[in-house]
Scaffold this motif. Sequence first.
Motif, PDB file in Angstrom:
ATOM      1  N   UNK A   1       0.824  -1.205   0.000  1.00 14.70           N
ATOM      2  CA  UNK A   1       0.000   0.000   0.000  1.00 14.70           C
ATOM      3  C   UNK A   1       0.851   1.244   0.000  1.00 14.70           C
TER       4      UNK A   1
ATOM      5  N   UNK B   1       5.998   8.302  -8.965  1.00 13.83           N
ATOM      6  CA  UNK B   1       6.528   9.112 -10.058  1.00 13.83           C
ATOM      7  C   UNK B   1       7.424   8.307 -10.973  1.00 13.83           C
TER       8      UNK B   1
ATOM      9  N   UNK C   1      -9.213   0.158  -2.672  1.00 16.54           N
ATOM     10  CA  UNK C   1      -7.790   0.096  -2.340  1.00 16.54           C
ATOM     11  C   UNK C   1      -7.397  -1.350  -2.156  1.00 16.54           C
TER      12      UNK C   1
ATOM     13  N   UNK D   1      -8.906   8.713  -5.864  1.00 19.12           N
ATOM     14  CA  UNK D   1      -8.723  10.050  -6.411  1.00 19.12           C
ATOM     15  C   UNK D   1      -7.644   9.983  -7.477  1.00 19.12           C
TER      16      UNK D   1
ATOM     17  N   UNK E   1       7.105  14.015  -0.308  1.00 15.88           N
ATOM     18  CA  UNK E   1       7.731  13.418  -1.481  1.00 15.88           C
ATOM     19  C   UNK E   1       8.317  14.559  -2.304  1.00 15.88           C
TER      20      UNK E   1
ATOM     21  N   UNK F   1       6.593  14.775  -7.804  1.00 20.47           N
ATOM     22  CA  UNK F   1       5.654  13.699  -7.512  1.00 20.47           C
ATOM     23  C   UNK F   1       4.436  14.226  -6.771  1.00 20.47           C
TER      24      UNK F   1
ATOM     25  N   UNK G   1      -3.053  13.643  -4.820  1.00 16.47           N
ATOM     26  CA  UNK G   1      -4.408  13.162  -4.494  1.00 16.47           C
ATOM     27  C   UNK G   1      -4.393  11.686  -4.135  1.00 16.47           C
ATOM     28  N   UNK G   2      -3.518  10.969  -4.775  1.00 17.96           N
ATOM     29  CA  UNK G   2      -3.440   9.540  -4.502  1.00 17.96           C
ATOM     30  C   UNK G   2      -2.843   9.297  -3.119  1.00 17.96           C
ATOM     31  N   UNK G   3      -1.867  10.129  -2.777  1.00 17.43           N
ATOM     32  CA  UNK G   3      -1.257   9.982  -1.456  1.00 17.43           C
ATOM     33  C   UNK G   3      -2.281  10.270  -0.379  1.00 17.43           C
TER      34      UNK G   3
ATOM     35  N   UNK H   1      -5.415  10.048  -0.588  1.00 15.50           N
ATOM     36  CA  UNK H   1      -6.425   9.006  -0.606  1.00 15.50           C
ATOM     37  C   UNK H   1      -5.964   7.772   0.154  1.00 15.50           C
ATOM     38  N   UNK H   2      -4.720   7.384  -0.106  1.00 14.13           N
ATOM     39  CA  UNK H   2      -4.220   6.180   0.551  1.00 14.13           C
ATOM     40  C   UNK H   2      -3.937   6.444   2.023  1.00 14.13           C
ATOM     41  N   UNK H   3      -3.485   7.627   2.333  1.00 11.55           N
ATOM     42  CA  UNK H   3      -3.259   7.993   3.733  1.00 11.55           C
ATOM     43  C   UNK H   3      -4.531   7.795   4.530  1.00 11.55           C
ATOM     44  N   UNK H   4      -5.605   8.326   3.981  1.00 13.00           N
ATOM     45  CA  UNK H   4      -6.826   8.289   4.778  1.00 13.00           C
ATOM     46  C   UNK H   4      -7.292   6.855   4.973  1.00 13.00           C
ATOM     47  N   UNK H   5      -7.098   6.050   3.958  1.00 10.09           N
ATOM     48  CA  UNK H   5      -7.524   4.666   4.090  1.00 10.09           C
ATOM     49  C   UNK H   5      -6.682   3.947   5.139  1.00 10.09           C
TER      50      UNK H   5
END
Lengths: 286, 539, 387, 343, 154
Positions: free
Chosen positions: A5, A12, D174, D182, E70, E74, E80-82, E84-88
């Motif tokens: 995860x 990047x 996920x 997103x 990061x 990047x 936005x992906x970071x 998103x994954x953080x919150x999950x």
Amino acid sequence: MKNSRRKFLKIAGATAAGLGLSTTAIKALESTTAEPPRAPDPHAAPAVDTIKMGKPVIDETAPVADVKKNPPPSKAKQWAMVVDTRQFKSSKDLEPVVNACNKIHNIPSLNKKHEIKWIWEEEYKHLFPSLETKFLAEEVKHRPFPALCNHCENPPCVRACPTQATFKRKDGIVLMDFHRCIGCRFCMAACPYGARSFNYVDPRPNIEEFNPQFPTRTKGVVEKCNFCAERLAKGQWPACVEASNGAITFGDLDDPDSDVRKVLKNNFSVRRNVSLGTEPSVYYII
Amino acid sequence: MKPDELFRTEHQPPETEWTETPAEIKKGYYCYASNPKSVEHLDLPHARAWNPLEEDWKLPENWQEIFLNGFRERLTKFRTLKIFMDICVRCGACADKCHFFIGTGDPKNMPVLRAELLRSIYRNDFTTAGKLLGKLGGGRKLTVKVLKELWYYLFQCSECRRCSVYCPYGIDTAEITMLGRELMNLIGLNIDWIATPIANCYRTGNHLGLEPHAITDAMEFFTEDIEDIVGYDCKPAVFEEKADILFITPSGDLFADPGTFTAMGYLMLFEYLKREYDLKVTWSTYASEGGNFGLFTSNEVMKRLNAKMYAEAKRLGVKWILGGECGHMWRVINQYMTTMNGPANFLEEPVNPITGTKFENARANKMVHITEFTADLIKNNKLKLDPSRNDNVRMTFHDSCNPSRGMGLLEEPRYVIKSVCNHFYEMPANTIREHTFCCGGGSGLNAGECEELRMAGGLPRANAVKYVNEKYGVNTLGTICAIDRAVLTETMNYWVPGVEVAGIHELVGNALIMPDEKKRTKNLRMEPLPGMEEEESNE
Amino acid sequence: MLETIFKGSKSYWTLVTILAGLIAVGAIFYIKQLQVGLGITGMSRDVSWGFYIAQLTFLVGVAAGGVMLVLPYYLHNYKKFGKITILGEFLAIASIIMCLLFVMVDLGQPARALNLWLHPTLHSVLFWDSLVLFGYLFLNLLVGWTVLDCERNAVPPPKWIKPFIYLSIPFAFGIHTVTAFLYCGLPGRHFWLTAVLAPRFLASAFAAGPAFVIILCLILKKYTKFNAGKDAVQALSRIITYALLANIFLFLCEVFVAMYSQMPSHMVHLQYLFFGLHGHNALVPYMWAAMTMMAVAIFMLLVPSVRKNESYLAIACVLTFVGIWIDKGLGMITGGFVPNPLHQVTEYMPTFPELMISIGIYSIGGLILTFLFKMAVSVREEVSQDL
Amino acid sequence: MKNFLISLVAIAALWLIPYFAANVAVLKLLIAVIIPYAAVVIFLVGFIYKVIDWSKSAVPFRIPTTAGQQKSLPWIKANNIDNPFTKMGVIIRMLLEVLAFRSLFRNTTMSVSETEHGKRLAYKTEIFLWIGAMAFHYCFLVVVLRHLRFFLDPVPACVQLVEFFDGLMRVEFFSSVFSIGLPGIMMSGLILLAAAIFLLGRRLFNAKVKYISLMADYFPLQLIIAIAISGIFMRHFFKVDLTAVKQLSMGLATFSPVIPTNVGSIFYIHIFLVSMLVMYIPFSKLMHMAGVFLSPTRNLTADTRMNRHINPWNHDVKTHNYDEYEDEFREVMKNAGLRVEKE
Amino acid sequence: MNDKAELSNASASASMKLIPSGDKKWIILGLIIFVGLFTFPIWYNMLKCSAPIQPVVLSAKAKAAGYCVLPKSEMVSAHMQILDEWRDIVVREGERTYTSPSGKIFTMSLSNTCLDCHNNQAEFCDRCHQYASVKTYCMDCHVNPSKSLKENMQ
């Protein structure tokens, strides 16, 4: 799974690769995920603490169970709470506890139909309808009892939720994922303790005092007490415990040396409607 | 071949690509080459004797040049051709809509491939992409092989337009076939079943080549029969100057059953109108052909043959023209005649003098369809009818391709049928009206030598008739097309024995209570009327 | 076949226009609900499911009721139902779509509805309910469409359709059983916590569904050339009779268990519904009306001479349908929430916007049903010209 | 199959060119600026040329396909849409054709069934081609409209509205294999891809359609699939700097192009493939987008008996007139008792 | 034989004369509309005189820190992906600590970490988001600690 995860770390790298060599790109991903950064133990090295909520207050003189309190832990197998209801003589005693929770979690004040309650005051007969006696002691009858989510060991709400928006964490906390909740309210029907609230309207306009460190909710999701998971993560006691002046004890039910176990060992306690087999983790000393 | 063997259930195309699968000209599936005399008679190019089965088609030296120049010319003269060559996306919606494909299972009878045969030449010689990519771009050089294939399949299309109903861009394979056949005509690749009728028509006024006296003789036969049925003769007027209406119908109806019964129906109707309402209808032997095989040859020939209608109406000084039951005749009249040979200012805007109804829809063209005319009479109660005289008839109606998809004549014949006949049943919905199937012999494919093709192509229609025959005991297939009457009689014999074919006005003639008629005991086919069988046998 | 939808008489288009208008009104209120939240409904913290979910429950029953036409025809070769099975299948399609729409409007976060399948949760009954509902919808679309199209083309249905038809039978039972499991597996809601709930749901479904089919058949007979046939209608009415009897029987079993055991947690809900609790009695008149209707209906249906009169039969069917609708569409869900597990009473009544949204959905279902029935009737008119 | 494979190889080549070229600064300019401009110019010139070329061809006859009851007697209900006799009818017919694929909606599929009375032909409703085509075209439209956000500044509300509805359903997932959340999923992109794959699948697995398919049928579908895949991958998996992309596209739209620095090759692949598609349109069957408006069997009134249509190249022809006829048959006519003009 | 005047504009099939067909004006009109729509961005941008994108302003704190979780490139394309994954991970797995590739440690929190540094949404988030027309719903629930609730709600 958790390790991979972390792949956004090197996102990047793949960006530059495009899809021309997608297999290479995926390999690149794999190589970065092979060595995951380790989450530091909060005890060894305190987390970057951007939240200044103050350390838990431990009042040694408080007339609680006569045991020395352990320092707040951050890990447990089954968090539990013991409420010494004897210490709540009147609503005034419970008020700060409720308010602390409401304030810290941005809970709005709404009319009765739509109200959001994480911890609130109930009478004995409503909290323990199956333990009702005909001639209850006057003092108990009028005693304010705090009601909240029981963080059941066998939670029916988790069973009912179709999206795993409500789930049981490894430390026993039954938690809500507000991002995933679709607002079907199946959990509310499943909860035998009335612990869950639904955001029938936008909560924000009705929040009186506001804690910027904690998110508000959006309309259309269910919420409930989270045992202050966000505070436990930082090694703090839940807000209600902190505000209870020692009336509420918190700790790991699986740890025989924990505060809760010590208190339970020395006091008679009850739990709400155990006949349903849900195994509540909130104990009441009457 | 037995019907069961001809009923193909497999429609699986071969493994090789169509561009690589040469056409094999099969017996029973092609028509004989034209008699050079017929071609010469109209001064059409490159008249010669040739045989499709032979290797050498005796093509003119510069046939490719003629073909491509003709193609180029038509691309500018007909936007249809250019658009249809360019925009087909080969979605395949048309593929299983063609009765010839359903019947023969030959993938090149899928409308899209029929057009692709021409389109591949177009791509190769007229488009940038085709010139650059050649074979990869779907182009094909115009070789003798390609030409033969094209010819073979252009004469396996009956121009019924069924595919064009389903095409999302309205690509009309009939139009492509028509222009393709024009190109064939340029190099003298005509078929005799078309070329000789047009030569006949040009000279004698009708496809069958009936000279004036032959026509009057036929009429005499009819009037004798009618006299037998009704009690008096119904001699029609021919060449009557200043008549109210000039009547033109396909010559086939004067010549062969069951069309002749339809012709008798016309005669009775006109006699009725003359006696009751003093309406003067005249026939002509000069313009004695409603049909127009020019449609299957070239636009030019179509125009040359069609010109006789207005010319004769003008000469006789009639008010307007009434047209009989015919299929492609009405496509020509409806979609081409006014443009080609109009304006017909010498005629009046058609008004039914009996009912006063203005035929608004024919105000420029001045030509009214007989079912429009009869329907109007019936609606206004101008005809005394006894539909029970048709009680032996259990009827279904075959929409002919051209009146349905080139005109939209759907309700008028049904209204007439329901007024003169008590038992009427529709075939399944996807086989009637705009979805109707061709009889299999349209566009000049009724030649004896291509009977197998016709039977295969007639299968979808016959199969639908078979259904109503089994379910409702239908025994009569009504049509408003002379080719249908000829072709479907044969087709029904082959696929659904026991079902007769009849024109609508045959039934009208039966049901019409003529003034001062004698007791009717026989129908136009000289069979006893329902309920009269006993008396017939007593005689 | 679809083109038959677009060809119709003036009254057909009037009906379509009216339904479209109601859908538009419903849509406007739904937009309001999206903006404000479910706060515009009568639901509350204590009664967290209301009219919407009750309609889901009821309509699942109507959908499942269709199997009472399919089963005798396909399993027992009861030919008289041959003409009307398609009506049962099409009614099921319309009902299931309404069910799904009622679930959608009940969601607090409809935009996240896909989470249901993105995070399939095997221990949640709602997940299984979504599977059987969509499965039943698919089966009915497939079977109804294929069979009708074959009928139109006068060919027998293809052989491969048979397994799907048989599969649709357990699915019909499945949708209502699983829907009952939504409720009867919840601890602390003693009104629902009974093994009889699924059977009772099925019994009421097999009464309400066929009752609606009879009403539709009688309407079709009056306004179109579609005639279901006396025998089919009578056979259906017998099914309704027995199903309604079973429904009432099972209900009385419930009443007995609650009242004889005298366990307060079981009794209070019935007390609230039929007599009111602590002065709260909003549902009392409705519940008695429902019981009366069903009682009258059962009386009418049991007398053969009354049942055989189609006007009386129509009345009995309307009574059955409305009675069950009140019972399931109002009492069943609200009754489970009142009083709440803390023995507090919060009453529930649907609000005006809630009703308008529901009417909108019923109109969508009505429109779908109109279209589907139009198609079926047109095909029937095409293929049976000698009638 | 051969056509499919050749076309697939072509697509692969078109994918790889920008993938490698994106690493060379000069070629970046080519792919991000020169080729897009060239594509647009070729498209516009080619498109206009083609349509003008069509318009130059005459429409000699009015030959609409009549798929409904004609206008005749006043008491017979005429179908003014499928057999339009007024201009309004034609407009409605064309709108239905262009916006709702009216003709394709009628599609049926022929099959042979065994019945108790022997073999029977059936023409069953075939709606999936219509559904696939509608989904494909409408989603394509939405995708194009959505992309206007890269070419307009400020982005108009209507474009934002399209985006809002397109992204209405939230898809958040996920897992260890891949994550979606997103930026949100746009339904149009997925449906477009699914519909294109369905249309391609028809060409491969429906024997009849496979038989008629040329390379020119596989190529545009595969190209569009490749474009959709590159777009979806760029949005969800190989992220690029959107502001940089927009600076490039705005530069193109305002004729002051800039080449972005921080943009991965996936973007070059995407824009290159789109340029190829745009360039390809005027030379291909994709011109049906304009051709559908010009189809004479659909866009003309079916009123030829009411109003005379003029053929611009109408020419005189040699006919056989009555006098010639009478000259040939005078004697037999007289014998048959027919009136003759000249004795 | 027919109205000769009508037919006089042509003589033989080979030499034909085209008279402009009536639909040409409609075709031209259609083409103009099509080209107009296709080139819509060009004249829209001309009329709107679209300004070049305004650069993102970093807060003093962010500038001082000089790094993010990061590398900037990047973050620009994949933040936005970071989030998103953080919150999950934070919500579902209870993990709250993030170690960046550079070894720095962060608490995974939008409000308390990201917005703590990038506290001026208008000059940071909104600049790009408006330009690229990307709407977010983060702030429907999360709050910018540097603002009051009322400001957050706007």
